[in-house]
Design an enzyme around this catalytic site. Structure first.
Site, PDB file in Angstrom:
ATOM      1  N   GLY A   1     -12.907  44.132  24.049  1.00 13.51           N
ATOM      2  CA  GLY A   1     -14.136  44.930  24.035  1.00 13.51           C
ATOM      3  C   GLY A   1     -14.766  44.983  22.659  1.00 13.51           C
TER       4      GLY A   1
ATOM      5  CG  ASP B   1     -12.935  49.449   9.273  1.00 14.42           C
ATOM      6  OD1 ASP B   1     -13.436  48.621  10.069  1.00 14.42           O
ATOM      7  OD2 ASP B   1     -12.797  49.220   8.059  1.00 14.42           O
ATOM      8  N   GLY B   2     -14.003  49.665  12.722  1.00 16.35           N
ATOM      9  CA  GLY B   2     -15.295  49.516  13.384  1.00 16.35           C
ATOM     10  C   GLY B   2     -16.431  49.134  12.455  1.00 16.35           C
TER      11      GLY B   2
ATOM     12  NE  ARG C   1     -23.939  39.419  18.008  1.00 17.16           N
ATOM     13  CZ  ARG C   1     -22.625  39.170  18.012  1.00 17.16           C
ATOM     14  NH1 ARG C   1     -22.141  38.225  17.217  1.00 17.16           N
ATOM     15  NH2 ARG C   1     -21.814  39.847  18.787  1.00 17.16           N
TER      16      ARG C   1
ATOM     17  CG  ASP D   1     -12.518  37.178  22.424  1.00 18.60           C
ATOM     18  OD1 ASP D   1     -11.589  36.366  22.545  1.00 18.60           O
ATOM     19  OD2 ASP D   1     -12.831  37.694  21.340  1.00 18.60           O
ATOM     20  CG  ASN D   2     -15.240  34.933  19.705  1.00 18.11           C
ATOM     21  OD1 ASN D   2     -15.652  36.071  19.864  1.00 18.11           O
ATOM     22  ND2 ASN D   2     -14.319  34.631  18.812  1.00 18.11           N
TER      23      ASN D   2
ATOM     24  CG  ASP E   1     -18.590  36.908  18.167  1.00 15.93           C
ATOM     25  OD1 ASP E   1     -19.351  37.745  17.665  1.00 15.93           O
ATOM     26  OD2 ASP E   1     -17.968  37.101  19.217  1.00 15.93           O
TER      27      ASP E   1
END
Length: 492
Positions: free
Chosen positions: A86, A121-122, A172, A250-251, A260
């Site tokens: 996710g 940490d996002g 993006r 996932d990419n 990505d």
């Protein structure tokens, strides 16, 4: 400022995402803004204020009509399956309809710790944000389907990646952020209805020509359409020497865009086994492996779709396998089309593949620069006097001399003047790419000295890749031995 949002993804069932508000940052500052892209998206720029824009593009203020969320997906990472990934640092604000009537996602990347952050940490350091800005816009300028960079904002805060680094957020833009891993997320949970709803959403958004298909044929056709786009996309990567670096499922975008840009790079000396990613220790995603990794990723999509293709598992496997076995032929056709254009060959001949492969083998043995070899071939097509500058790229000049004679014999079958042929080739062969050392110099100046001049200049250069740019010849040259950058890193 923002155009009106539509919220198609946010109207899917709530298990498709987690609601998440961007985490405000201390001191947002706009350091890059893609005005032409903003205009094409319908932004109101009549009273553009950089300070106000920084507030929007940092996520400190959520635009009216947006419903921020982090998308759920899974993925195979270097061959190992992770059932829950996710958006760990990205927030989808929603979709807008651009001036051409296309639906486009707007996402903030680096906007804070989401429910999918898995202890991270996002946030994002400034370096990876600027790298993605440069490379994604260069890819778009070269005509390669790609996500786009709308804005970059520094946060006034630091993130720690071994050492403290300035933080930043990238805005993006994408046709969508749905990945092969999105399908895997639901398939891994045995959520067949989730797979079906996602497939219907993807067909409606990206493949409307399949809307009339019914039953299992509809979902087999979806797999076929995704496969066609992936075959074409990777062929275009191969044509410019691009190495993605993290071709995990996932990419892998379901709509056929490059997505990505972490440990990615463009080759200089041609080597089919070249790897730049610091985390790809086994060379899984080396340049030459990319077409076959794409096929592997497509097989994972097929696995997720099998129950929709046919109730009889054996029959579903048979149909999907038959389709996947056509990938090699599809990719080769796309790749040959790219390479023929690069070599000035418009009229297909059976011997073309052999001629292309012979050139690449000569480049490998001669340690020739990928980009400059093809660009100087365009000069050689116009005049044999240009041969010397081409041959000079090879450490072993004899590697190219014999090949040039064969190539010229092949070009004798083409129409048009030598000048017309050379100009066609220049439109297929970039003079300027984001060379690793130039990217690193721009990133270092921004991160260490708060100097964005080198970034801005490099961005101007690489977004005009096919133009001769007098006075900027240094940006076309390969790195000196002391300048070479052999490793690129993920920003997570």
């Amino acid at each position: 400022m923002f155009p009106p949002f539509t919220l198609r993804y946010a109207r899917l069932p709530e298990r498709f995402y987690e609601r998440f508000e961007p985490v405000p940052v201390r001191e947002p500052r706009l350091v890059a803004f893609n005005r032409p892209l903003a205009e094409s998206l319908g932004f109101d720029l009549s009273a553009f204020d950089p300070e106000e824009a920084a507030v929007w593009f940092s996520g400190n203020v959520v635009p009216r009509g947006a419903e921020p969320l982090a998308q759920a997906y899974a993925g195979h990472q270097f061959g190992g399956f992770v059932p829950r990934l996710g958006d760990g640092r990205a927030v989808l604000l929603g979709e807008v309809t651009d001036r051409d009537g296309r639906l486009r996602d707007i996402q903030l990347k680096g906007a804070g710790r989401t429910p999918f952050s898995r202890g991270g940490d996002g946030r994002s350091p400034l370096g990876p944000v600027l790298r993605e800005y440069l490379v994604s816009e260069a890819m778009h300028a070269m005509g390669i389907p790609s996500t786009r960079a709308l804005a970059a904002v520094t946060t006034g805060e630091h993130v720690v990646r071994g050492v403290p680094e300035p933080g930043a957020i990238l805005t993006r833009v994408a046709a969508s952020h749905i990945r092969v891993g999105t399908f895997q997320y639901f398939a891994a949970r045995g959520d067949l209805e989730g797979v079906r709803e996602l497939a219907d959403h993807v067909i409606g958004r990206h493949y409307p020509e399949l809307e009339s298909r019914q039953g299992g044929e509809r979902f087999l056709a979806l797999l076929e359409a995704v496969q066609a786009r992936q075959a074409a996309l990777v062929a275009k990567w191969m044509g410019v020497g691009f190495i993605h670096g993290v071709m995990n499922t996932d990419n892998t975008s379901i709509c056929g865009e490059t997505i990505d840009f972490g440990p990615c790079a463009f080759m200089e000396q041609y080597d089919p086994q070249m790897v730049f990613s610091s985390i790809d220790e086994g060379g899984r995603y080396a340049y030459a492996n990319q077409p076959w990794i794409a096929q592997w990723n497509l097989a994972r999509l097929a696995e997720a779709l099998l129950p929709l293709i046919d109730d009889d598992t054996d029959r579903a496997v048979e149909l999907a396998t038959e389709l996947l076995q056509r990938y090699a032929e599809q990719h080769e056709a796309e790749w040959l089309a790219v390479m023929r254009a690069k070599l000035g060959m418009q009229q297909p001949k059976p011997e073309d593949k052999t001629l292309v492969e012979a050139l690449l083998a000569s480049m490998h043995r001669g340690r020739a620069d990928f980009t400059l070899t093809f660009r100087r071939l365009a000069d050689a097509a116009e005049s044999a006097e240009a041969d010397a500058s081409l041959v000079a790229l090879f450490e072993r000049p004899e590697e190219i001399a014999g090949w040039l004679e064969e190539w010229r014999q092949r070009l004798a079958h083409e129409t048009g003047s030598e000048s017309e042929l050379a100009n066609r080739m220049r439109l297929a062969n970039p003079a300027f790419i984001p060379r690793n050392h130039r990217v690193q110099q721009a990133l270092t100046a921004a991160m260490d000295e708060n100097d964005f001049g080198p970034f801005e200049t490099l961005l101007e250069v690489v977004t005009r890749p096919y133009d001769d740019q007098p006075g900027r010849e240094e940006y076309a040259r390969p790195a000196e031995p002391t300048e070479r950058v052999f490793r690129t890193f993920c920003g997570t």
